[in-house]
Design an enzyme around this catalytic site. Structure first.
Site: not given
Ligand code: B4P
Length: 182
Positions: A13, A84, A124, A126, A137
């Site tokens: 995302k 979410r 990644r 993190r 998660r």
């Molecule tokens: P990302 O692009 O980082 O993935 P994401 O879906 O945005 O991440 P996530 O869901 O973990 O994080 P969030 O901050 O929302 O890609 C992941 C990896 O894959 C990266 O290393 C990227 O380079 C790689 N990648 C991407 N595309 C690729 C492809 N096509 N091929 C290969 N590799 C690829 O959430 C973090 C935490 O914050 C949650 O667990 C929760 O605790 C909290 N939180 C956030 N929003 C919330 C909400 N609305 N309500 C309650 N808690 C919340």
């Protein structure tokens, strides 16, 4: 135009948001990024959020809804990682209607195989990217966030795309939904 990117943790995302917010000149709002900024600044909210995020659980609806309300402007918005929960989705509908008389136009679900997700997140590296937290998660996503697919399907706004492959190819798949004639 307001877009939601929906998908399991690690489905890309945040990665796609960067391309899409530039392409369509959207205000990119990531609740994950906003929460991580609070943690870096060591605010009381950040201290509270860190423990929850490190365990892989969701921060409370009240906190994230208030954060989003504070960051809405008159521009179209790309919502990344929000909503979410059903409660967050309903609150967002109300916020958009009252804030700038708008609504969600597209909900794009990024579909990626669970094992690929685990490999991506381990690479990644993190703070919340260890295998135990990742599996929690994914469970939280299946239980609390997946019901949103039904919610948006009923409004005819949900579109599912294949979220694996090259990053640019995935962006192009999303563009065919937003600009179907191009
Ligand atoms: P990302 O692009 O980082 O993935 P994401 O879906 O945005 O991440 P996530 O869901 O973990 O994080 P969030 O901050 O929302 O890609 C992941 C990896 O894959 C990266 O290393 C990227 O380079 C790689 N990648 C991407 N595309 C690729 C492809 N096509 N091929 C290969 N590799 C690829 O959430 C973090 C935490 O914050 C949650 O667990 C929760 O605790 C909290 N939180 C956030 N929003 C919330 C909400 N609305 N309500 C309650 N808690 C919340």
């Amino acid at each position: 135009m307001n877009i939601i990117l929906l998908g399991a943790p690690g489905s890309g995302k945040g990665t796609q948001s960067q391309n899409l917010s530039t392409l369509y000149n959207l205000n990119h709002l990531s609740t994950g990024d906003l929460l991580r900024a609070e943690i870096t600044a060591n605010t009381p909210l950040g201290q509270q959020a860190k423990t929850i995020m490190d365990s892989g659980n969701l921060v409370s609806d009240d906190i994230v809804i208030a954060m989003i309300a504070n960051h809405l402007n008159q521009q179209g918005t790309l919502f990344d990682g929000f909503p979410r929960t059903l409660n967050q989705a309903q609150a967002l509908d109300t916020l958009l209607a009252t804030h700038n008389n708008s609504q969600i136009d597209y909900v794009i679900e990024l579909d990626v195989d669970q094992e690929e997700i685990i490999q991506r997140m381990l690479a990644r590296g993190r703070a919340d990217d260890n295998e135990h937290t990742i599996r929690n998660r994914l469970n939280v996503y299946n239980q609390q966030t997946k019901p949103l697919i039904d919610y948006y399907q009923q409004q005819n706004k949900h579109h599912k795309i294949d979220g694996s492959g090259a990053i640019e190819d995935i962006t192009a798949r999303i563009q065919t939904i937003i600009e179907p004639t191009s």
